[in-house]
Design an enzyme around this catalytic site. Structure first.
Site, mmCIF file in Angstrom:
data_model
loop_
_atom_site.group_PDB
_atom_site.id
_atom_site.type_symbol
_atom_site.label_atom_id
_atom_site.label_comp_id
_atom_site.label_asym_id
_atom_site.label_seq_id
_atom_site.Cartn_x
_atom_site.Cartn_y
_atom_site.Cartn_z
ATOM 1 N N GLN A 36 0.790 -1.320 0.216
ATOM 2 C CA GLN A 36 -0.155 0.018 0.107
ATOM 3 C C GLN A 36 0.836 1.122 -0.004
ATOM 4 O O GLN A 36 0.532 2.270 -0.267
ATOM 5 C CB GLN A 36 -0.813 -0.154 1.072
ATOM 6 C CG GLN A 36 -1.878 -1.143 1.033
ATOM 7 C CD GLN A 36 -2.980 -1.127 2.311
ATOM 8 O OE1 GLN A 36 -2.696 -1.540 3.552
ATOM 9 N NE2 GLN A 36 -4.143 -0.562 2.274
ATOM 10 N N HIS A 83 -3.124 -8.492 1.284
ATOM 11 C CA HIS A 83 -2.300 -7.450 0.575
ATOM 12 C C HIS A 83 -1.102 -7.941 0.096
ATOM 13 O O HIS A 83 -0.279 -7.856 -0.972
ATOM 14 C CB HIS A 83 -2.191 -6.277 1.480
ATOM 15 C CG HIS A 83 -3.347 -5.482 1.466
ATOM 16 N ND1 HIS A 83 -3.921 -4.654 0.128
ATOM 17 C CD2 HIS A 83 -4.142 -4.816 2.549
ATOM 18 C CE1 HIS A 83 -4.860 -4.016 0.555
ATOM 19 N NE2 HIS A 83 -4.963 -3.967 1.798
ATOM 20 N N CYS A 117 -10.853 -0.621 3.415
ATOM 21 C CA CYS A 117 -9.583 -0.601 2.995
ATOM 22 C C CYS A 117 -8.940 0.859 2.542
ATOM 23 O O CYS A 117 -9.583 1.499 1.770
ATOM 24 C CB CYS A 117 -9.098 -1.356 2.123
ATOM 25 S SG CYS A 117 -7.226 -1.675 1.372
ATOM 26 N N HIS A 147 -6.947 -9.854 6.327
ATOM 27 C CA HIS A 147 -7.079 -8.926 5.294
ATOM 28 C C HIS A 147 -5.811 -8.344 5.244
ATOM 29 O O HIS A 147 -5.476 -8.079 3.770
ATOM 30 C CB HIS A 147 -7.740 -7.452 6.046
ATOM 31 C CG HIS A 147 -8.059 -6.218 5.048
ATOM 32 N ND1 HIS A 147 -9.285 -5.707 4.700
ATOM 33 C CD2 HIS A 147 -7.000 -5.359 4.559
ATOM 34 C CE1 HIS A 147 -8.933 -4.704 3.876
ATOM 35 N NE2 HIS A 147 -7.670 -4.569 3.898
ATOM 36 N N GLU A 148 -4.845 -8.180 5.865
ATOM 37 C CA GLU A 148 -3.413 -7.525 5.489
ATOM 38 C C GLU A 148 -2.491 -8.694 5.031
ATOM 39 O O GLU A 148 -1.905 -8.284 3.922
ATOM 40 C CB GLU A 148 -2.594 -7.144 6.882
ATOM 41 C CG GLU A 148 -3.343 -5.975 7.308
ATOM 42 C CD GLU A 148 -3.854 -4.649 6.723
ATOM 43 O OE1 GLU A 148 -3.294 -4.593 5.538
ATOM 44 O OE2 GLU A 148 -5.058 -4.154 7.141
HETATM 45 ZN ZN ZN Z 1 -6.441 -3.011 3.032
#
Ligand code: ZN
Length: 182
Positions: free
Chosen positions: A50, A144, A98, A140-141
């Site tokens: 991110q 990624h 997010c 969730h992470e």
């Molecule tokens: Zn996220």
């Protein structure tokens, strides 16, 4: 230092990540910047892709959710080179958002617990089981790190319903209160 947050549609979010080595440069500074950027954008979890890095690094601070989820009290962690070793078959559905997918919230099914192997910010190894909200955030992470975005898990119908919103983000037609990289 506040870093720009890469938005949905940027290829870095789909690329996947590599483990970092013990001589990874400026790790302490990067972690501080990731926390600062996440706090500024009012996020609770944040992964290296991110901020444009294909490295297996995640920061999490769930303290702000402690009122609704007591297990989040004081839950501030760094997960480096993380691997999910095991996760529960039992799942819970809850709404997620997010920082890379602004203004979209979707109900997502996640395992109730995960067993995670990882290094902390001092590169010390750990293996822990996380339950409840921390388990959701970690999944969730972790996605990624694998090039997956939470909306990928939405049902076919929901995906159709949010597709125009996702296209707007992908095309850079989105206003954010934080610094972004489109
Ligand atoms: Zn996220």
């Amino acid at each position: 230092m506040i870093l720009p947050i890469y938005l949905y549609g940027h290829p870095i979010l789909r690329k996947g990540t590599k483990d970092i080595s013990p001589d990874y440069p400026h790790l302490k500074e990067l972690l501080a910047n990731m926390f600062e950027t996440m706090y500024k954008a009012e996020g609770v979890g944040f992964a290296a892709p991110q901020v444009g890095l294909s490295d297996r690094i995640v920061v999490v601070d769930l303290s702000s959710l402690a009122k609704d989820y007591p297990e989040c009290e004081g839950f501030k962690r760094v997960f480096i080179n993380a691997r999910i070793l095991e996760k529960s078959d039992e799942t819970t559905v809850l709404e997620e958002g997010c920082l890379s997918v602004p203004d979209i919230h979707e109900k997502i099914s996640r395992s109730n617990w995960v067993r995670l192997q990882y290094l902390d910010e001092h590169l010390q190894p750990h293996e822990d089981v996380f339950e409840g909200y921390p388990a959701r955030c970690i999944q969730h992470e972790y996605d990624h790190l694998e090039g997956i975005v939470f909306t990928d898990h939405a049902s076919g119908l929901r995906k159709q319903m949010i597709s125009s919103k996702l296209n707007r983000i992908r095309d850079g037609r989105v206003n954010c209160s934080y610094k972004v990289k489109k």
